[in-house]
Write an enzyme that holds these catalytic residues in place. Structure first.
Site, PDB file in Angstrom:
ATOM      1  N   GLU A 397     -17.353  20.054  14.015  1.00 20.81           N
ATOM      2  CA  GLU A 397     -18.232  20.128  13.209  1.00 20.81           C
ATOM      3  C   GLU A 397     -18.221  21.374  12.636  1.00 20.81           C
ATOM      4  O   GLU A 397     -18.329  21.512  11.279  1.00 20.81           O
ATOM      5  CB  GLU A 397     -19.703  19.957  13.656  1.00 20.81           C
ATOM      6  CG  GLU A 397     -20.204  18.536  14.165  1.00 20.81           C
ATOM      7  CD  GLU A 397     -19.645  18.167  15.756  1.00 20.81           C
ATOM      8  OE1 GLU A 397     -19.870  17.049  15.887  1.00 20.81           O
ATOM      9  OE2 GLU A 397     -19.004  19.080  16.102  1.00 20.81           O
ATOM     10  N   GLN A 419     -22.483  12.963  13.157  1.00 17.86           N
ATOM     11  CA  GLN A 419     -22.750  11.793  13.694  1.00 17.86           C
ATOM     12  C   GLN A 419     -23.985  11.454  14.418  1.00 17.86           C
ATOM     13  O   GLN A 419     -24.700  10.327  14.206  1.00 17.86           O
ATOM     14  CB  GLN A 419     -21.720  11.604  14.956  1.00 17.86           C
ATOM     15  CG  GLN A 419     -21.534  10.140  15.450  1.00 17.86           C
ATOM     16  CD  GLN A 419     -20.409   9.925  16.364  1.00 17.86           C
ATOM     17  OE1 GLN A 419     -20.370  10.302  17.383  1.00 17.86           O
ATOM     18  NE2 GLN A 419     -19.243   9.396  15.695  1.00 17.86           N
ATOM     19  N   PHE A 420     -24.614  12.670  14.844  1.00 17.69           N
ATOM     20  CA  PHE A 420     -26.045  12.701  15.552  1.00 17.69           C
ATOM     21  C   PHE A 420     -26.625  14.095  14.949  1.00 17.69           C
ATOM     22  O   PHE A 420     -25.653  15.024  15.097  1.00 17.69           O
ATOM     23  CB  PHE A 420     -26.333  12.701  16.811  1.00 17.69           C
ATOM     24  CG  PHE A 420     -26.141  11.113  17.250  1.00 17.69           C
ATOM     25  CD1 PHE A 420     -27.019  10.206  17.226  1.00 17.69           C
ATOM     26  CD2 PHE A 420     -24.763  10.674  17.451  1.00 17.69           C
ATOM     27  CE1 PHE A 420     -26.927   8.989  17.626  1.00 17.69           C
ATOM     28  CE2 PHE A 420     -24.600   9.558  18.001  1.00 17.69           C
ATOM     29  CZ  PHE A 420     -25.527   8.435  18.107  1.00 17.69           C
ATOM     30  N   ALA A 421     -27.456  14.203  14.457  1.00 13.95           N
ATOM     31  CA  ALA A 421     -28.248  15.699  14.028  1.00 13.95           C
ATOM     32  C   ALA A 421     -28.197  16.507  15.107  1.00 13.95           C
ATOM     33  O   ALA A 421     -28.016  17.905  14.880  1.00 13.95           O
ATOM     34  CB  ALA A 421     -29.867  15.479  13.619  1.00 13.95           C
ATOM     35  N   ASP A 422     -28.150  16.148  16.353  1.00 16.89           N
ATOM     36  CA  ASP A 422     -28.083  17.095  17.559  1.00 16.89           C
ATOM     37  C   ASP A 422     -26.786  17.905  17.665  1.00 16.89           C
ATOM     38  O   ASP A 422     -26.706  18.919  18.224  1.00 16.89           O
ATOM     39  CB  ASP A 422     -28.258  16.367  18.901  1.00 16.89           C
ATOM     40  CG  ASP A 422     -29.467  15.091  18.860  1.00 16.89           C
ATOM     41  OD1 ASP A 422     -30.272  15.436  19.363  1.00 16.89           O
ATOM     42  OD2 ASP A 422     -29.424  14.094  18.041  1.00 16.89           O
ATOM     43  N   PHE A 423     -25.825  17.360  17.146  1.00 17.04           N
ATOM     44  CA  PHE A 423     -24.482  17.917  17.207  1.00 17.04           C
ATOM     45  C   PHE A 423     -24.194  18.908  16.087  1.00 17.04           C
ATOM     46  O   PHE A 423     -23.271  19.583  16.302  1.00 17.04           O
ATOM     47  CB  PHE A 423     -23.410  16.706  16.961  1.00 17.04           C
ATOM     48  CG  PHE A 423     -23.377  15.524  17.884  1.00 17.04           C
ATOM     49  CD1 PHE A 423     -24.182  15.515  19.282  1.00 17.04           C
ATOM     50  CD2 PHE A 423     -22.778  14.423  17.541  1.00 17.04           C
ATOM     51  CE1 PHE A 423     -23.891  14.640  20.199  1.00 17.04           C
ATOM     52  CE2 PHE A 423     -22.709  13.469  18.759  1.00 17.04           C
ATOM     53  CZ  PHE A 423     -23.401  13.447  19.804  1.00 17.04           C
ATOM     54  N   HIS A 464     -29.437  13.081  21.517  1.00 17.17           N
ATOM     55  CA  HIS A 464     -29.080  12.135  20.389  1.00 17.17           C
ATOM     56  C   HIS A 464     -30.588  11.701  19.816  1.00 17.17           C
ATOM     57  O   HIS A 464     -30.575  10.838  18.912  1.00 17.17           O
ATOM     58  CB  HIS A 464     -28.354  10.727  20.795  1.00 17.17           C
ATOM     59  CG  HIS A 464     -27.044  10.960  21.460  1.00 17.17           C
ATOM     60  ND1 HIS A 464     -26.955  11.301  22.641  1.00 17.17           N
ATOM     61  CD2 HIS A 464     -25.957  10.629  20.716  1.00 17.17           C
ATOM     62  CE1 HIS A 464     -25.553  11.624  22.991  1.00 17.17           C
ATOM     63  NE2 HIS A 464     -25.135  11.087  21.692  1.00 17.17           N
TER      64      HIS A 464
END
Length: 658
Positions: A397, A419-423, A464
């Site tokens: 990222e 892919q997920f905001a967490d990442f 996630h």
């Protein structure tokens, strides 16, 4: 040191001498001025001039170069007027950053130089993005980027080289190995014999060059660069060199053994080259004296000119206005034709129509090409737009965000999908320290949208399900959008893509396939910073965004006696204070609902603004309702307890009785 001019003309040999001598003489002047207290900080490149000068000299003037602290020769070889450089270092208005950043922390499109940030690593990703833009436009150009041996330990170094290799990007990666990362010697930084050996792991061509030999740097890189233009690929170059001063002047050099200085002093790149030119008859003592006198005169004249410039004037309006690039919102009205679609379909429509509208728009993310993304948002895009513009990325990222900045610098638009905001945490640094600050620092905008699938309610657990907008609403320079309905999502995403500033665009995963709405089929835009008043009432103002809006609607439907204004913020930066204040002054009570945990969230800032601007209109304290002060759990009963929906109804009814 063996110098060999090969087929280099005498004219070019003299030009190289002028170029390598100029930064040395400037540095000698700066060291005097430091002792006099007239210059505050200096990162010396004495001993490393051949690298900066040699690399810059083999590039075309319209090819980008990304230097570091010790690369004064890049700036002088690109013929930036010295008075502008001096103004930059002195924090004067005629510099490149309006006094907002120092030394070489700046860029300039005029001279195709993109200056460093102190975090070092993102610079390599910017080079990837710049090179990608050239490749997409089929331009035979290369990009050169510098780093030090210390920064090769950063994850961004690995990510940048890996991406460049996988995408065959024409990037010339230059490692200046001067033996020390500030005070840490190389034997405490890495175990491979040579940093060039790392190229093997990336399937990348690599070379070791004597960084103190200007002719070796110039001749070898000339051949490599010419071949890279015809056969686009990345190349890793390790330049063996040494810095004869400290990391910066204040740090000194006591940690370096004296024998190292003695060894490298005889390898001085300027003196050795001068002696070679004298021995071969290309240069005479008289000509050398003339060249030195001319350069010293230029230095003294331009330094005196800068001393006459006034100190920078602090103007509040300029400081505030330069955080973002000015953008005149273009309102494009929706047509009459609509179709009932899901939230996720609205996102897909926006992306597809924006890709059709902007042929310089590139989408990057993990699994977004043939697979269509984790949520199938970009399904079918490869067939329509090609893999050049719809790009699968490695799991990296940080460097992909930086590459988005590089695309923006080189006349493209970029969308980066998390892919997920967490990442996003692994891409946090370039978002908050690169995208957000670039326009304020040197007036270079970041035309990048970061898409953030977020939120709970899907039993996806702590990694996630986060809604982490508060990480970014605190950062000046970012715009933050968080729609709750399909029609808003489409219109606001279109605007975010048009806006030349960096936008964090939050898309709640729970809403993707559960919320339908009649959405205009044609392309249209909606303004950022304008909230939506979904319901009007007289008893209380309810403020929310994202999934919280739908929870509020459900609770209000369950309690029809409650007469409420319901405000959907839609964008969190900028915020629509006008709509908020007008409603609060009418209802006199307010409750703010957010999905994120309470402390430090956007609800706290909205509450504070209401208290400061509407206090005399309030009949009760402002109430905030949010998720628990814990990470979000996996099991449904735990997640239901964590989320604020049930607590919101209770607190709303209590507030009404106040």
């Amino acid at each position: 040191m063996e110098l060999d001019k090969k087929n280099v003309s005498d004219e070019t040999l003299i030009e190289l001498y002028k170029k390598i001598l100029k930064p040395r003489l400037i540095e000698e002047k700066m060291l005097i001025l430091i002792r006099q207290g007239k210059v505050s900080k200096w990162f010396s490149g004495i001993g490393q001039e051949a690298i900066a000068v040699g690399v810059t000299s083999i590039l075309h003037t319209d090819e980008y170069i990304l230097p570091m602290h010790r690369n004064l020769g890049v700036f002088t070889s690109r013929n930036i007027p010295l008075h502008r450089l001096f103004s930059q270092w002195q924090g004067k208005a005629n510099g490149f950053t309006k006094g907002r950043d120092r030394s070489f922390h700046f860029g300039t499109q005029e001279y195709k130089i993109i200056g460093m940030i102190s975090h070092l690593g993102p610079q390599l990703g910017i080079a990837d993005g710049i090179a990608l833009a050239h490749k997409l436009r089929e331009e035979k150009k290369i990009t050169a980027v510098f780093t030090g041996e210390g920064a090769t330990s950063e994850g961004d170094f690995h990510e940048a080289l890996n991406v460049a290799s996988v995408w065959d990007l024409p990037v010339l990666f230059i490692i200046e190995n001067n033996g020390y990362g500030l005070s840490t010697p190389t034997n405490e930084q890495y175990r491979c014999e040579n940093l060039a050996d790392k190229g093997v792991g990336y399937g990348m061509e690599s070379h070791i060059i004597d960084g103190n030999n200007i002719l070796e740097v110039y001749t070898r890189l000339s051949e490599i660069a010419a071949d890279m233009r015809e056969n686009p690929r990345p190349v890793l170059i390790e330049m063996k060199t040494f810095r004869m001063r400290g990391h910066e002047e204040a740090s000194g050099t006591k940690y370096i053994p004296q024998e190292l200085f003695d060894m490298w002093k005889v390898k001085d790149p300027v003196e050795n080259y001068k002696n070679y030119l004298l021995q071969t008859g290309v240069l005479s003592e008289h000509k050398d004296a003339e060249i030195r006198a001319e350069i010293k005169k230029e230095i003294d004249t331009d330094w005196a000119k800068v001393q006459e410039e006034p100190a920078i004037e602090a103007r509040l309006e300029d400081e505030i206005n330069d955080v973002y690039k000015a953008y005149d919102f273009e309102e494009i009205s929706a047509g009459d034709k609509t179709e009932n679609i899901r939230f996720i379909d609205a996102i897909t429509q926006s992306l597809r129509q924006s890709m059709q509208r902007h042929d310089n728009l590139v989408i990057m993310g993990q699994d977004i090409a043939e697979y269509g993304g984790a949520f199938k948002v970009t399904d079918g895009f490869v067939a329509e737009f090609g893999k050049g513009r719809v790009r699968n990325t490695p799991i990296c990222e940080s460097i992909i965000v930086s590459a988005g900045m590089g695309l923006s610098i080189n006349k493209q638009k970029a969308i980066v999908e998390m892919q997920f905001a967490d990442f996003v945490s692994t891409g946090f640094n370039p978002i908050v320290n690169l995208l957000a600050k670039s326009h304020y620092r040197w007036l270079e905008n970041a035309d990048v949208v970061v898409r953030m699938p977020c939120g709970g309610g899907t039993q996806a657990g702590p990694y996630h399900s986060q809604t982490n907008e508060a990480w970014f609403t605190k950062t000046p320079g970012l715009k933050v959008v968080y729609p709750a309905f399909p029609a808003d999502a489409k219109g606001l995403l279109n605007t975010a893509i048009n806006d030349p500033n960096p936008v964090m665009f939050f898309e709640h995963k729970l809403l993707y396939r559960s919320i339908y709405q009649d959405v205009p089929t044609d392309y249209y835009t909606l303004p950022l910073g304008k909230a939506a008043l979904l319901r009007e009432g007289k008893d209380v103002t309810v403020i929310s965004f994202g999934a919280g809006v739908h929870w509020a609607l459900e609770i209000l439907d369950k309690n029809p006696s409650v007469s409420a204004d319901l405000i959907d913020l839609r964008t969190l930066q900028p915020l629509d204070y006008e709509t908020i204040f007008a409603s609060v002054k009418k209802t006199n009570k307010v409750i703010i609902l957010q999905e994120d945990s309470l402390f430090g969230g956007i609800a706290s800032d909205v509450s504070a603004e209401i208290m400061e601007n509407c206090f005399e209109h309030l009949d009760a304290p402002v109430k905030r309702v949010a998720s628990l002060e814990t990470p979000i759990p996996f099991m449904k009963n735990l997640e239901d307890q964590y989320l604020p929906k049930e607590r919101f109804e209770k607190e709303l009814l209590v507030l009404l009785q106040y």
